[in-house]
Design a protein around this motif. Structure first.
Motif, PDB file in Angstrom:
ATOM      1  N   TYR A  25      -2.920   8.714  -0.395  1.00  0.00           N
ATOM      2  CA  TYR A  25      -3.582   7.684  -1.203  1.00  0.00           C
ATOM      3  C   TYR A  25      -4.516   6.888  -0.307  1.00  0.00           C
ATOM      4  O   TYR A  25      -4.129   6.474   0.792  1.00  0.00           O
ATOM      5  N   THR A  26      -5.693   6.646  -0.736  1.00  0.00           N
ATOM      6  CA  THR A  26      -6.761   5.968   0.007  1.00  0.00           C
ATOM      7  C   THR A  26      -6.847   6.548   1.421  1.00  0.00           C
ATOM      8  O   THR A  26      -7.123   7.722   1.581  1.00  0.00           O
ATOM      9  N   TYR A  27      -6.544   5.755   2.440  1.00  0.00           N
ATOM     10  CA  TYR A  27      -6.682   6.219   3.820  1.00  0.00           C
ATOM     11  C   TYR A  27      -5.342   6.516   4.499  1.00  0.00           C
ATOM     12  O   TYR A  27      -5.281   6.706   5.717  1.00  0.00           O
TER      13      TYR A  27
ATOM     14  N   LEU B 292       0.827  -1.203   0.000  1.00  0.00           N
ATOM     15  CA  LEU B 292       0.000   0.000   0.000  1.00  0.00           C
ATOM     16  C   LEU B 292       0.866   1.260   0.000  1.00  0.00           C
ATOM     17  O   LEU B 292       0.548   2.249  -0.659  1.00  0.00           O
TER      18      LEU B 292
END
Length: 70
Positions: free
Chosen positions: A44-46, A22
């Motif tokens: 990015y994302t969370y 990730l």
């Protein structure tokens, strides 16, 4: 792409259950902001990833979980 993790960042990955994959995706696909000459934060994302970039070697300094916005 070569990625190195500082001790602090490795501890954060483990504590927060974030995978190295990730982090790699955050560097590749995330929105980036410059924090100095070779310093960046990628979102990015969370997660957010703070890192340095030297000749395609990414040194991960810290990994954070984004705060929820309500």
């Amino acid at each position: 792409m070569k990625i190195k993790f500082r001790k602090h960042a490795s501890q954060q990955l483990k504590e927060r259950g974030i995978s190295k994959e990730l982090v790699k995706l955050a560097i590749e696909r995330g929105s980036k902001s410059r924090q100095g000459k070779n310093n960046f934060v990628s979102s990015y994302t969370y997660i957010k990833v703070a890192y340095k970039n030297f000749n395609d070697v990414y040194v991960i300094k810290t990994v954070m979980i984004k705060e929820k916005l309500y």
